[in-house]
Motif scaffolding. Structure first.
Motif, PDB file in Angstrom:
ATOM      1  N   ASP A   1      -3.033   5.895  -3.762  1.00 37.88           N
ATOM      2  CA  ASP A   1      -4.046   6.927  -3.676  1.00 37.88           C
ATOM      3  C   ASP A   1      -3.979   7.789  -4.936  1.00 37.88           C
ATOM      4  N   GLU A   2      -4.928   8.684  -5.091  1.00 42.57           N
ATOM      5  CA  GLU A   2      -5.022   9.450  -6.338  1.00 42.57           C
ATOM      6  C   GLU A   2      -3.794  10.328  -6.579  1.00 42.57           C
ATOM      7  N   ASP A   3      -3.280  10.988  -5.541  1.00 44.49           N
ATOM      8  CA  ASP A   3      -2.104  11.856  -5.715  1.00 44.49           C
ATOM      9  C   ASP A   3      -0.880  11.053  -6.147  1.00 44.49           C
ATOM     10  N   THR A   4      -0.671   9.906  -5.510  1.00 43.85           N
ATOM     11  CA  THR A   4       0.479   9.065  -5.852  1.00 43.85           C
ATOM     12  C   THR A   4       0.335   8.518  -7.262  1.00 43.85           C
TER      13      THR A   4
ATOM     14  N   THR B   1       0.567   5.472   0.113  1.00 43.87           N
ATOM     15  CA  THR B   1      -0.286   6.647   0.209  1.00 43.87           C
ATOM     16  C   THR B   1       0.577   7.858   0.463  1.00 43.87           C
TER      17      THR B   1
ATOM     18  N   ALA C   1     -12.560   6.907  -0.435  1.00 49.77           N
ATOM     19  CA  ALA C   1     -11.826   7.535  -1.529  1.00 49.77           C
ATOM     20  C   ALA C   1     -11.576   6.471  -2.581  1.00 49.77           C
ATOM     21  N   THR C   2     -11.130   6.920  -3.734  1.00 47.88           N
ATOM     22  CA  THR C   2     -10.796   5.976  -4.788  1.00 47.88           C
ATOM     23  C   THR C   2      -9.352   5.544  -4.622  1.00 47.88           C
ATOM     24  N   TRP C   3      -9.152   4.241  -4.598  1.00 47.19           N
ATOM     25  CA  TRP C   3      -7.821   3.647  -4.528  1.00 47.19           C
ATOM     26  C   TRP C   3      -7.576   2.887  -5.820  1.00 47.19           C
TER      27      TRP C   3
ATOM     28  N   SER D   1       0.848  -1.175   0.000  1.00 47.86           N
ATOM     29  CA  SER D   1       0.000   0.000   0.000  1.00 47.86           C
ATOM     30  C   SER D   1       0.887   1.231   0.000  1.00 47.86           C
TER      31      SER D   1
ATOM     32  N   ASN E   1      -9.669   3.144   3.216  1.00 44.03           N
ATOM     33  CA  ASN E   1      -8.206   3.205   3.266  1.00 44.03           C
ATOM     34  C   ASN E   1      -7.630   2.156   2.325  1.00 44.03           C
ATOM     35  N   SER E   2      -6.334   2.192   2.164  1.00 48.37           N
ATOM     36  CA  SER E   2      -5.691   1.285   1.211  1.00 48.37           C
ATOM     37  C   SER E   2      -5.809  -0.171   1.632  1.00 48.37           C
TER      38      SER E   2
ATOM     39  N   GLU F   1      -0.659  10.163   2.474  1.00 49.21           N
ATOM     40  CA  GLU F   1      -1.149  10.586   3.782  1.00 49.21           C
ATOM     41  C   GLU F   1      -0.832   9.590   4.893  1.00 49.21           C
TER      42      GLU F   1
END
Length: 185
Positions: free
Chosen positions: A100-103, A7, A17-19, A5, A68-69, A9
């Motif tokens: 996560d979306e940012d990563t 993230t 959230a979308t994973w 996983s 969460n992841s 955060e």
């Protein structure tokens, strides 16, 4: 099998959230059209995509809504353990990761393909004429081309640099030293 996983955060609990979960599978044999179609039907509700490899491999990319992841990974593990195994018996997970979306966005924006060079670039790198670079590129000890389009072979720059550093130069020839700023006269 390790379930990874990643993230931006950390691992704290958050609102759904979308994973983005990527799963790589090794298959006992290349998947047939029926198996690929069944997998496409399976991953469609998860906004999934499939990449089928030539060497009996498949990659699944899924979008999972989870808090969460770890929850996303658990959901995907259930799907893979039951549904994918039913479609392709003997399939084996070789890697899994949740982003996560940012990563995921940062990863998509980062090029993965190495820098490629053609014969004229190799000539500049080695400080030789293009004809000489072409001859050198045909030597048995020269790196194999990464791509062979109709316009001419392309090599990975790092492989050519490594070959150049290790090669025996003919006596009496000075090694090529580029001028300041990387430009030659």
């Amino acid at each position: 099998m390790n379930w990874h996983s990643t993230t931006t955060e950390g691992m704290e609990k958050m609102a759904a959230a979308t994973w983005y979960v990527d799963v790589d599978l090794a298959l006992p044999a290349p998947a047939d059209d029926g198996q690929i179609e069944a997998l496409m039907d399976l991953v469609q509700p998860m906004h999934g995509a499939i990449a089928s490899g030539a060497r009996a491999t498949i990659g699944l990319s899924l979008a999972i809504e989870a808090e969460n992841s770890w929850e996303a990974l658990a959901m995907v593990k259930t799907v893979v353990a039951h549904d994918v195994a039913a479609v392709i018996p003997g399939s084996r997970v070789t890697s899994v990761r949740a982003l996560d979306e940012d990563t995921r966005s940062a990863e998509i924006d980062t090029p993965r393909f190495p820098e490629l060079v053609a014969v004229p670039d190799i000539a500049d790198m080695l400080g030789v004429a293009r004809q000489t670079a072409f001859k050198l590129s045909n030597r048995d000890d020269f790196p194999s081309p990464a791509l062979t389009p109709r316009t001419g072979n392309l090599w990975v720059r790092a492989a050519v640099e490594q070959w150049s550093a290790a090669r025996d130069r003919k006596p009496g020839r000075r090694p090529h030293v580029p001028l300041e700023g990387g430009q030659d006269d």
